[in-house]
Design a protein around this motif. Sequence first.
Motif, PDB file in Angstrom:
ATOM      1  N   PRO A  14       0.812  -1.212   0.000  1.00 38.49           N
ATOM      2  CA  PRO A  14       0.000   0.000   0.000  1.00 38.49           C
ATOM      3  C   PRO A  14       0.855   1.275   0.000  1.00 38.49           C
ATOM      4  N   GLU A  15       0.339   2.313  -0.651  1.00 41.27           N
ATOM      5  CA  GLU A  15       1.109   3.542  -0.786  1.00 41.27           C
ATOM      6  C   GLU A  15       1.331   4.225   0.554  1.00 41.27           C
ATOM      7  N   SER A  16       0.415   4.046   1.494  1.00 45.04           N
ATOM      8  CA  SER A  16       0.592   4.671   2.810  1.00 45.04           C
ATOM      9  C   SER A  16       1.856   4.150   3.487  1.00 45.04           C
ATOM     10  N   LEU A  17       2.117   2.840   3.386  1.00 47.94           N
ATOM     11  CA  LEU A  17       3.341   2.275   3.961  1.00 47.94           C
ATOM     12  C   LEU A  17       4.564   2.721   3.165  1.00 47.94           C
ATOM     13  N   HIS A  18       4.400   2.848   1.861  1.00 49.32           N
ATOM     14  CA  HIS A  18       5.489   3.323   1.004  1.00 49.32           C
ATOM     15  C   HIS A  18       5.902   4.736   1.429  1.00 49.32           C
ATOM     16  N   ARG A  19       4.923   5.600   1.630  1.00 51.97           N
ATOM     17  CA  ARG A  19       5.224   6.976   2.042  1.00 51.97           C
ATOM     18  C   ARG A  19       5.858   7.008   3.433  1.00 51.97           C
ATOM     19  N   LEU A  20       5.441   6.100   4.296  1.00 46.98           N
ATOM     20  CA  LEU A  20       6.035   6.041   5.631  1.00 46.98           C
ATOM     21  C   LEU A  20       7.510   5.664   5.541  1.00 46.98           C
ATOM     22  N   LEU A  21       7.832   4.741   4.631  1.00 47.06           N
ATOM     23  CA  LEU A  21       9.231   4.358   4.429  1.00 47.06           C
ATOM     24  C   LEU A  21      10.028   5.536   3.871  1.00 47.06           C
ATOM     25  N   ASN A  22       9.416   6.313   2.961  1.00 47.28           N
ATOM     26  CA  ASN A  22      10.064   7.533   2.459  1.00 47.28           C
ATOM     27  C   ASN A  22      10.362   8.500   3.605  1.00 47.28           C
ATOM     28  N   TYR A  23       9.404   8.618   4.517  1.00 56.08           N
ATOM     29  CA  TYR A  23       9.557   9.534   5.651  1.00 56.08           C
ATOM     30  C   TYR A  23      10.757   9.135   6.513  1.00 56.08           C
ATOM     31  N   PHE A  24      10.862   7.852   6.834  1.00 57.59           N
ATOM     32  CA  PHE A  24      11.980   7.395   7.660  1.00 57.59           C
ATOM     33  C   PHE A  24      13.309   7.507   6.909  1.00 57.59           C
ATOM     34  N   ALA A  25      13.266   7.301   5.579  1.00 56.37           N
ATOM     35  CA  ALA A  25      14.490   7.473   4.786  1.00 56.37           C
ATOM     36  C   ALA A  25      14.972   8.920   4.867  1.00 56.37           C
ATOM     37  N   TRP A  26      14.030   9.859   4.858  1.00 58.21           N
ATOM     38  CA  TRP A  26      14.411  11.267   4.985  1.00 58.21           C
ATOM     39  C   TRP A  26      14.990  11.572   6.365  1.00 58.21           C
TER      40      TRP A  26
END
Length: 560
Positions: free
Chosen positions: A251-263
């Motif tokens: 799901p894109e919500s989990l994808h965006r969460l991973l982006n957030y932690f990568a930042w």
Amino acid sequence: MKILIIGAYGTFGSRLSQLLANKSQLTLFIAGRSIKHAEQFCKTIDKNVAKILPLYFDRNDLEIEKRLKSIQPDIVIDATGPFQFYGNDPYHVVKACLATSTNYMDLADGTQFVKDISQFDSQAKSKNLFLLSGVSTCPVLTATVVRSLTKGLHEIHSIKGGIAPSPYVNIGPNVIRAITSYAGQPMSVVRHRQLIIRYGLTETMRYTISPPGYLPLKNRRFSLVDVPDYQILRDLWPNINSIWFGAGTIPESLHRLLNYFAWLVRLRLFPNLSSFSSIIQQVMNNIRWGERRGGMFISIEGINNQGHTYERSWHLIAEGDIGPFIPTLGIDAIIHRILNGKIPTSGARAATTDLELEDYDNLFKKLGIITGQRESINKTNTSLTLYQKLLDQAWYQLPYSLQRMHSYTTNTIVAGIAKVERGTSITSKLIAMLFRFPQAGQEIPVQVVFKPNIKGELWTRTFAGRSFSSWQMEGHGRSDKLLNERFGPFTFGLALVINSEKLYLIVRNWSFLGIPLPSFLAPNGISYEYDNNGQFCFNVEIKHRLTGLIVRYSGWLEKA
């Protein structure tokens, strides 16, 4: 021929073992650090014609040369990984293969590992051995596709690619370890013909994987990942301007969460994500929804000898849980070639030129994997009609009557006869009245006026004097590669799908005044165009889960 598969019961090793088990000429050693797991896995391989033998084998064993001498395999395949974490002696297995005169292949996707295997090239050639690395999706399949797409081009400027796994495929721990190792960390990518530093999972793009004429994946968000292709493909095309590869998980919500932690890692607010790899794996393997299908794309831009700029793209869709077989198909194809007397040239290298796309195509067909290519010149081509652009190569699969109906470039009137059915619920009647859908009846005269221009086509349909209109145009953004049809404030993204010579229009998304609406609440129905003895015919059905049938009309049309 004897093949030792290290990690043979793992995520990708198990798929490779299943594929190779169908070859009667092979003896497969199903090897790993647990003889119990190896034995259990051997019992699960169905319809195998190869000889299957479970084996305890630890790739880190100090006496690995002695083990290889006792087994005497013709080829060693390393399917373990992650190759980013092979310690101080990452080529331990490769060196043992050289010492025992054994051919070698792996599924490596670690950039440095794949690139630096060339240090053993002269040794491999002196012993007439092949040591092939990266025989996986990246970089071997990607390089094979790019070589096919660039045929006839004088220059190639950019390469973009992405892998979009099905949300229902279990992701192994080694894959997660690899992802968390580079999330937010510096990595080398190609920009402006140079290797520059970017940060894993902090750059994103959206893309729709859409083989022409087939139901596309829904538009996905892709995030920058670390793959060998940045350096390996640059070696093949030294003057390339940029290379970009991403992963499009949902799901894109989990994808965006991973982006957030990568930042957070990128901004040094967090050291790394490696310590959270087990938690991330559990979340991704347990919280999932969406369609049970995955895919992949490769897109290039280049110039031909006449100076025309081309954009070409290759699209792949794997239904169900077939996706994890794709990284193993390169090795399967090379083994198939060897069994047919086509032995790889000796040397140590990334196997980017050892296969052709036709080798993969044969395996794709066996697994029911769909592929297709798209092409555009200068990104816009005013000589093509709306449906020609969207269907691309699939346009030629349409019956002539459908091609003719969608080839008008000037204002045109077509007419015919239709049958109309209407829903009986109060809500369906209100919706039909709001959109001026036709009244129910038999043998109703119908007229359609097409008004095409550079932006799209205005369709005005008149049933027995009652008219309603819609505007059709090429989709962009989340509707990329879809036909957008607008009825008043509502816009519907429609996939053009060809099946049994019928052209289906399938709702993939919808919006109100440009605001996306939940897909599960979208109207649906079976709508298609077809040929009947050379005559254009149509069947349009609009219904909703809350109202039932709203309207259904079918009939034929011809130029007035």
